[in-house]
Every structure is written in structure tokens, then in C-alpha cells.
Design a protein around this motif. Structure first.
Motif, PDB file in Angstrom:
ATOM      1  N   GLN A  80     -13.152   6.642  -0.813  1.00 62.08           N
ATOM      2  CA  GLN A  80     -13.626   5.304  -1.139  1.00 62.08           C
ATOM      3  C   GLN A  80     -14.999   5.360  -1.812  1.00 62.08           C
ATOM      4  O   GLN A  80     -15.231   4.675  -2.814  1.00 62.08           O
ATOM      5  CB  GLN A  80     -13.697   4.418   0.102  1.00 62.08           C
ATOM      6  CG  GLN A  80     -14.173   3.000  -0.207  1.00 62.08           C
ATOM      7  CD  GLN A  80     -13.876   2.011   0.895  1.00 62.08           C
ATOM      8  OE1 GLN A  80     -12.804   2.043   1.496  1.00 62.08           O
ATOM      9  NE2 GLN A  80     -14.808   1.116   1.178  1.00 62.08           N
ATOM     10  N   GLU A  89      -7.114  11.251   2.410  1.00 57.21           N
ATOM     11  CA  GLU A  89      -8.540  11.468   2.184  1.00 57.21           C
ATOM     12  C   GLU A  89      -8.748  12.698   1.322  1.00 57.21           C
ATOM     13  O   GLU A  89      -8.065  13.707   1.471  1.00 57.21           O
ATOM     14  CB  GLU A  89      -9.260  11.631   3.519  1.00 57.21           C
ATOM     15  CG  GLU A  89     -10.775  11.518   3.429  1.00 57.21           C
ATOM     16  CD  GLU A  89     -11.241  10.224   2.800  1.00 57.21           C
ATOM     17  OE1 GLU A  89     -11.226  10.127   1.554  1.00 57.21           O
ATOM     18  OE2 GLU A  89     -11.624   9.306   3.551  1.00 57.21           O
ATOM     19  N   THR A 110      -7.542   4.082  -6.994  1.00 58.16           N
ATOM     20  CA  THR A 110      -7.382   3.686  -5.603  1.00 58.16           C
ATOM     21  C   THR A 110      -7.724   4.852  -4.683  1.00 58.16           C
ATOM     22  O   THR A 110      -7.198   5.955  -4.863  1.00 58.16           O
ATOM     23  CB  THR A 110      -5.934   3.238  -5.321  1.00 58.16           C
ATOM     24  OG1 THR A 110      -5.568   2.227  -6.260  1.00 58.16           O
ATOM     25  CG2 THR A 110      -5.810   2.680  -3.916  1.00 58.16           C
ATOM     26  N   PRO A 111      -8.598   4.643  -3.706  1.00 56.78           N
ATOM     27  CA  PRO A 111      -8.939   5.724  -2.778  1.00 56.78           C
ATOM     28  C   PRO A 111      -7.714   6.201  -2.013  1.00 56.78           C
ATOM     29  O   PRO A 111      -6.916   5.394  -1.515  1.00 56.78           O
ATOM     30  CB  PRO A 111      -9.955   5.075  -1.827  1.00 56.78           C
ATOM     31  CG  PRO A 111     -10.427   3.845  -2.523  1.00 56.78           C
ATOM     32  CD  PRO A 111      -9.313   3.393  -3.396  1.00 56.78           C
ATOM     33  N   ILE A 132      -8.196  -3.293   0.681  1.00 54.30           N
ATOM     34  CA  ILE A 132      -9.058  -2.500  -0.188  1.00 54.30           C
ATOM     35  C   ILE A 132      -9.118  -3.065  -1.598  1.00 54.30           C
ATOM     36  O   ILE A 132     -10.167  -3.044  -2.257  1.00 54.30           O
ATOM     37  CB  ILE A 132      -8.591  -1.015  -0.210  1.00 54.30           C
ATOM     38  CG1 ILE A 132      -9.597  -0.147  -0.990  1.00 54.30           C
ATOM     39  CG2 ILE A 132      -7.199  -0.897  -0.804  1.00 54.30           C
ATOM     40  CD1 ILE A 132     -10.934  -0.020  -0.353  1.00 54.30           C
ATOM     41  N   SER A 150      -6.783   4.900   1.587  1.00 54.18           N
ATOM     42  CA  SER A 150      -6.145   3.604   1.812  1.00 54.18           C
ATOM     43  C   SER A 150      -4.644   3.742   2.029  1.00 54.18           C
ATOM     44  O   SER A 150      -3.981   2.778   2.416  1.00 54.18           O
ATOM     45  CB  SER A 150      -6.425   2.666   0.639  1.00 54.18           C
ATOM     46  OG  SER A 150      -5.866   3.153  -0.558  1.00 54.18           O
TER      47      SER A 150
END
Length: 386
Positions: free
Chosen positions: A335, A360, A350-351, A14, A354
Motif C-alpha cells: 500500500q 503483500e 492496486t496493492p 481500498i 488488498s
């Protein structure tokens, strides 16, 4: 040519996607606030730098090390006794690693065979999952959720799964979720490991970055921990030596010996200048470490206060150099949110996805700017999300 199917276990990195986008924004002359990667912006203590340089000047320091020096292992044992109150650590219960990222691969491979089960937190530092998959084991993810304060909830792990598991990875203070362990949680984990014959692998990278309460501790300081587990103890974040890669596997001697045996097949040991730096960290003054903790706390407050003022739910941030923030507005695609935020505000986070499926709906934000820089980043977020 056909490559190993092992490569199929891993998707695209990512950070590569975000780095490419960052370069694009910078080429446009945009200001970028990179709060994605946890690389400290503080300097290492001067006495640590001096020890490294002094050792590097010696011709004998440029030979294979082949072993951890007695001086370094003795310093580690003394540090555990003084800093954490763990007096029972002896040199046979410790080995150096070129960072926890490398050490995890040896520890996991030494404990499992193909098809075995390992208990991995979700969300988690991705190395825990990667090391398990490379070792051939099957991860079983136990969730870290807001309902349980982002802490391990062993009562939620089915007995049949626990009975089959070879090891359980625990990371407290936790990257990415920012939770800090309690004596009650550690006692539950130790009792759980005993009941199901599981080895605990504890990641202790952030015990010197804990907020709002008692100083951070070691898993091994709790009664019974040395019977069931090991701990990765890292100097990277406390002493800002991330690029030198100094970590130790400490704890149950049979597990350490097994990991050491595997490592000896592929490595010639930690270079002597790095061992000298480690000794300087372990034996030198720690006033800078405490001053740095207070600075991280000031950064945490600046960021969390600012996001809350924008209408975000106050993030979870009790320890580590990261803030775990729920995406505002009920959005769940982390994301897509992170890419949109980067494009509109120049702020890179940062999502959460990941780090695992339970991530999520969240983003991880690294405290790698001074308070004023973080306030500016919050201002940019606010302007972009009006």
C-alpha cells in the motif's frame, strides 16, 4: 443506534482511498494512468448492443422476469458444448446471476452454516472472502505462491482442515495473480474434493484471456468435475458487458437448485433485455473475442517487457486482464509503495495486500490501456523511481 456486528468484518474499501487521491492529482492538472480497476476499455459487440435495445423496445420486457427464459438456458447449454466440449449441461444445471459478485453470496450461503470452514485462495478476488464471511463461515486461506507457480497446492492443506471444509473456491485464470490452470492441477483438485467431500466453486471469468498456449477451458470439462462442483461463468470480460452484470452458476444440479432457492427470496430475476444480450453473446460470432485476446496479449507484452527493462522481476501474467508484479527493491509494504508510485508518477496500481496476506510485496496492474499507453505509464514509473 447500533449496527450489525457483521459490518465489523470488513475494513475500509481500498479503492475509495485511491479514488480520492486520484481526484486530488487530477485537480492539480496531473496526468493519471489508472491501472487499478479491471474495467475493460473495449466496446461490446454491436450485435449484443442491438439485441439489448430491440428487447428494451418491447413493452413486455419491462415486466418482472421471474425466471430464466428457456432460450437463454438452451443457448448456455449449447455454448458449453461447443466452446468447452461439455455436452452434459442441461437447463436444470444452470441459473443466471447479476454478476458473479452477487452469485457467490447465494452459493456460499446455500452451502454453509455459521462456524463451518471454507477454503479460500490467498491472494484472491475479495468477493470470495466477503461472501464466505457474510454466510457465517470461517475462511481457511490456502496460499498461491511463486513456489507453486501461483496455483492451488492441495497437498499443503491439512487433512483435518479439508475434512471440515464445506467448499473450496478456485479461480483460474486467476485474479489477481494471472496463473492459468493445467489438466494436472484440475485433476488434483477434483480428487481432493472427492476424498474430503468438498464442493468446488470455480470462478471462470477469464477463459477467453489466456496467453502463450492452448485456449482457456472450463473446470467442468474435466472428468468428475460435475460430481464435485459448480462454476461461475461470466460474460463480462469476454464481451465487455461489465455494467450489465451477466453471469451464470453452472454445474452440479443440487448446488444450483439450492442457490436458486435463496435467490428467489430476494430477486425477481434477470431483466429480459439483459437476457437478450446474454443470448446474443452466447449464440453470436466470437471473432471479436479472439481479436481482443490478442490485443490483451500485446498489452501484456508491452507492460511486462517495459517493467523488466526497468529492473523489475518479470511479472506473472499467463491469463486474465491483470499482471501480478513483485515490488522492486525488496520492498514489502504494497500500500505504501502504491501510494508513493501514484504520487510520483501518476500511475495507479492496486496493492497486493488488498487481496490477502500472501499478496503483500506485490501489486496488481490492469491491462486497461492500449500498448502505447502502457509504455507511457512504464516511462512514468521509470522517471519516478530513478
Amino acid at each position: 443506534m447500533q449496527f450489525s456486528k457483521r459490518l465489523d468484518l470488513f475494513g475500509d474499501e481500498i479503492f475509495a482511498l485511491f479514488n480520492a487521491k486520484r481526484r486530488e492529482l487530477e485537480a492539480q492538472g496531473r496526468r493519471v494512468f489508472d491501472l487499478s480497476v479491471g474495467t475493460p476499455d473495449f466496446r461490446p459487440p454491436q450485435h449484443v448492443v442491438d439485441a439489448f435495445i430491440e428487447s428494451a423496445r418491447k413493452p413486455e420486457s419491462w415486466k418482472y422476469s421471474l425466471h430464466d427464459t428457456p432460450e437463454m438456458l438452451d443457448a448456455l447449454c449449447a455454448y458449453y458444448a461447443e466452446r468447452y466440449g461439455v455436452a452434459g449441461i442441461t437447463p436444470d444445471m444452470a441459473m443466471s446471476c447479476r454478476g458473479t459478485q452477487e452469485g457467490m453470496s447465494y452459493a456460499c450461503a446455500a452451502l454453509v452454516d455459521a462456524g463451518d470452514i471454507a477454503l479460500i485462495p490467498d491472494p484472491c478476488y475479495p468477493v470470495f472472502q466477503a461472501s464466505t464471511l457474510i454466510a457465517g463461515a470461517t475462511p481457511w486461506y490456502y496460499p498461491l505462491t511463486a513456489e507453486h507457480n501461483f496455483l492451488p497446492h492441495v497437498a499443503g492443506i491439512p487433512d483435518d482442515v479439508a475434512d471440515r471444509a464445506k467448499y473450496m473456491v478456485v479461480s483460474l485464470p486467476a485474479n489477481p495473480v494471472g496463473s492459468v490452470g493445467t489438466p494436472e492441477i484440475y485433476r488434483e483438485i477434483i480428487d481432493f474434493a472427492r476424498a474430503h467431500d468438498i464442493v468446488i466453486i470455480h470462478d471462470n471469468a477469464y477463459s477467453d484471456i489466456v496467453y502463450d498456449g492452448p485456449a482457456g477451458n472450463s473446470f467442468l470439462s474435466y472428468e468428475g468435475a460435475l460430481d464435485v462442483g459448480v462454476e461461475f461463468f461470466s460474460l463480462s470480460k469476454s464481451f465487455n458487458v461489465t455494467g450489465v452484470r451477466i453471469s451464470f452458476l453452472v454445474g452440479r444440479p443440487d448446488v444450483v437448485a439450492a442457490a436458486r432457492k435463496l435467490r428467489s427470496q430476494v430477486d425477481f430475476g434477470m431483466p429480459f433485455p439483459e437476457q437478450a444480450a446474454a443470448i446474443a453473446c452466447l449464440t453470436g460470432p466470437r471473432d471479436q473475442v479472439e481479436a481482443q485476446r490478442l490485443q490483451y496479449q500485446e498489452r501484456r507484452d508491452a507492460l511486462c517487457d517495459g517493467l523488466e527493462a526497468l529492473g523489475w522481476e518479470r511479472p506473472n501474467a499467463h491469463g486474465s486482464m491483470f499482471v501480478w508484479a513483485r515490488i522492486p527493491g525488496g520492498r514489502t509494504d504494497s500500500q505504501a509503495f502504491a501510494l508513493e508510485l501514484m504520487e510520483k508518477s501518476g500511475v495507479i496500481v492496486t496493492p497486493g495486500a488488498s487481496f490477502g496476506p500472501s499478496g503483500e510485496g506485490y501489486v496488481r496492474i490492469a491491462l486497461v490501456l492500449p500498448p502505447d499507453g502502457l509504455r507511457e505509464a512504464v516511462t512514468a514509473i521509470g522517471a519516478a523511481t530513478k
